[in-house]
Design a protein around this motif. Structure first.
Motif, mmCIF file in Angstrom:
data_model
loop_
_atom_site.group_PDB
_atom_site.id
_atom_site.type_symbol
_atom_site.label_atom_id
_atom_site.label_comp_id
_atom_site.label_asym_id
_atom_site.label_seq_id
_atom_site.Cartn_x
_atom_site.Cartn_y
_atom_site.Cartn_z
ATOM 1 N N GLN A 1 0.911 -1.294 0.019
ATOM 2 C CA GLN A 1 -0.162 0.039 0.019
ATOM 3 C C GLN A 1 0.841 1.420 -0.140
ATOM 4 N N GLY A 2 2.377 1.165 -0.094
ATOM 5 C CA GLY A 2 3.030 2.224 0.145
ATOM 6 C C GLY A 2 4.376 1.656 -0.448
ATOM 7 N N TYR A 3 5.133 2.727 -0.884
ATOM 8 C CA TYR A 3 6.628 2.519 -1.074
ATOM 9 C C TYR A 3 7.472 3.770 -0.698
ATOM 10 N N THR A 4 8.724 3.727 -0.275
ATOM 11 C CA THR A 4 9.581 4.623 0.142
ATOM 12 C C THR A 4 10.806 4.378 -0.548
ATOM 13 N N GLN A 5 11.547 5.568 -1.241
ATOM 14 C CA GLN A 5 12.745 5.221 -1.820
ATOM 15 C C GLN A 5 13.952 5.486 -0.866
ATOM 16 N N ILE A 6 14.779 4.378 -0.668
ATOM 17 C CA ILE A 6 16.009 4.468 0.224
ATOM 18 C C ILE A 6 17.221 3.879 -0.331
ATOM 19 N N ASP A 7 17.978 5.013 -0.350
ATOM 20 C CA ASP A 7 19.387 4.612 -1.101
ATOM 21 C C ASP A 7 19.203 4.369 -2.468
ATOM 22 N N GLN A 8 18.425 5.048 -3.297
ATOM 23 C CA GLN A 8 18.008 4.547 -4.753
ATOM 24 C C GLN A 8 17.080 3.453 -4.589
ATOM 25 N N LEU A 9 16.707 2.733 -3.760
ATOM 26 C CA LEU A 9 15.970 1.562 -3.765
ATOM 27 C C LEU A 9 14.532 1.706 -3.272
ATOM 28 N N TRP A 10 13.600 1.203 -4.106
ATOM 29 C CA TRP A 10 12.117 1.276 -3.671
ATOM 30 C C TRP A 10 11.820 0.310 -2.664
ATOM 31 N N LEU A 11 11.303 0.741 -1.567
ATOM 32 C CA LEU A 11 11.217 -0.424 -0.569
ATOM 33 C C LEU A 11 9.731 -0.083 -0.056
ATOM 34 N N PRO A 12 9.076 -1.449 0.469
ATOM 35 C CA PRO A 12 7.644 -1.207 1.047
ATOM 36 C C PRO A 12 7.682 -0.390 2.350
ATOM 37 N N SER A 13 6.679 0.767 2.407
ATOM 38 C CA SER A 13 6.526 1.183 3.626
ATOM 39 C C SER A 13 5.230 0.972 4.239
ATOM 40 N N ARG A 14 4.239 0.385 3.600
ATOM 41 C CA ARG A 14 3.046 -0.046 4.066
ATOM 42 C C ARG A 14 2.714 -1.349 3.355
ATOM 43 N N LEU A 15 2.204 -2.388 4.264
ATOM 44 C CA LEU A 15 2.068 -3.753 3.638
ATOM 45 C C LEU A 15 0.977 -4.325 4.511
ATOM 46 N N GLU A 16 -0.118 -4.954 3.687
ATOM 47 C CA GLU A 16 -1.023 -5.969 4.553
ATOM 48 C C GLU A 16 -1.294 -7.159 3.996
ATOM 49 N N LEU A 17 -1.131 -8.077 5.090
ATOM 50 C CA LEU A 17 -1.276 -9.697 4.753
ATOM 51 C C LEU A 17 -2.293 -9.961 5.182
ATOM 52 N N SER A 18 -3.065 -11.172 4.664
ATOM 53 C CA SER A 18 -4.017 -11.815 5.342
ATOM 54 C C SER A 18 -4.177 -13.305 4.803
#
Length: 195
Positions: free
Chosen positions: A161-178
């Protein structure tokens, strides 16, 4: 006339080969272009809020995760900072220290957590999923930027549900699992790569 026809054929072939080449090359900065970097990322840590919803309970915890190659340390604390458990894997040995300081060992982290807490946490898969790597997923739906948006894997439904860029990499910031009657909501507040 023959020269013009030959030139047109050559131009056509160049255009076709050019399109095929561009289709294989992911845009710079996209998830597809960074997939190998994400897979190679073996040292990282994060801090997050973890919401756990089951038919029996509903709670919010603070999560700290430190990954080093195949080894990890996953620490969960409640809202007042009391340890819920500290789960670690070192040299293939899995150990969980509960809130009372008792030590428990097992060969399967997910089964150990479930046995002691009743929570279904896909610990082994989560190390990849949390980086935005679907692994051996049944299905993956990508967002407009080519990053995983919806994933079905090992009986789990993942929603990025969201990504953030850290050190040129797109990493998840919000994740939902069911999975069945369990829902996990993860909101990452801090990523650190190669700490």
């Amino acid at each position: 006339m023959l020269a013009v026809r030959t030139l047109l054929i050559c131009l056509g072939l160049l255009l076709v080969s050019g399109c095929a080449y561009r289709a294989e090359e992911a845009p710079v900065g996209s998830w597809q272009a960074q997939k190998q970097q994400l897979a190679a990322l073996q040292d990282w840590q994060l801090a997050a809020r973890l919401g756990i919803i089951t038919p029996e309970e509903r709670g919010s915890l603070s999560l700290f995760w430190r990954q080093h190659s195949d080894d990890y340390r996953l620490n969960l604390t409640n809202v007042v900072g009391k340890r819920v458990f500290d789960l670690s894997r070192r040299n293939g040995r899995i150990e969980l220290v509960d809130g009372e300081g008792r030590r428990h060992t097992a060969t399967n982290a997910q089964e150990l957590v479930y046995r002691l807490t009743g929570w279904n946490l896909p610990v082994e898969q989560l190390a990849d999923w949390i980086k935005g790597l679907p692994g051996e997923a049944d299905t993956v739906i990508f967002d407009a930027d080519g990053r995983p948006a919806q994933v079905q894997s090992h009986g789990w439904q993942l929603s990025y549900q969201g990504y953030t860029q850290i050190d040129q990499l797109w990493l998840p910031s919000r994740l939902e699992l069911s999975h069945d009657t369990t829902t996990l909501k993860l909101a990452v507040s801090r990523w650190e790569l190669n700490p």
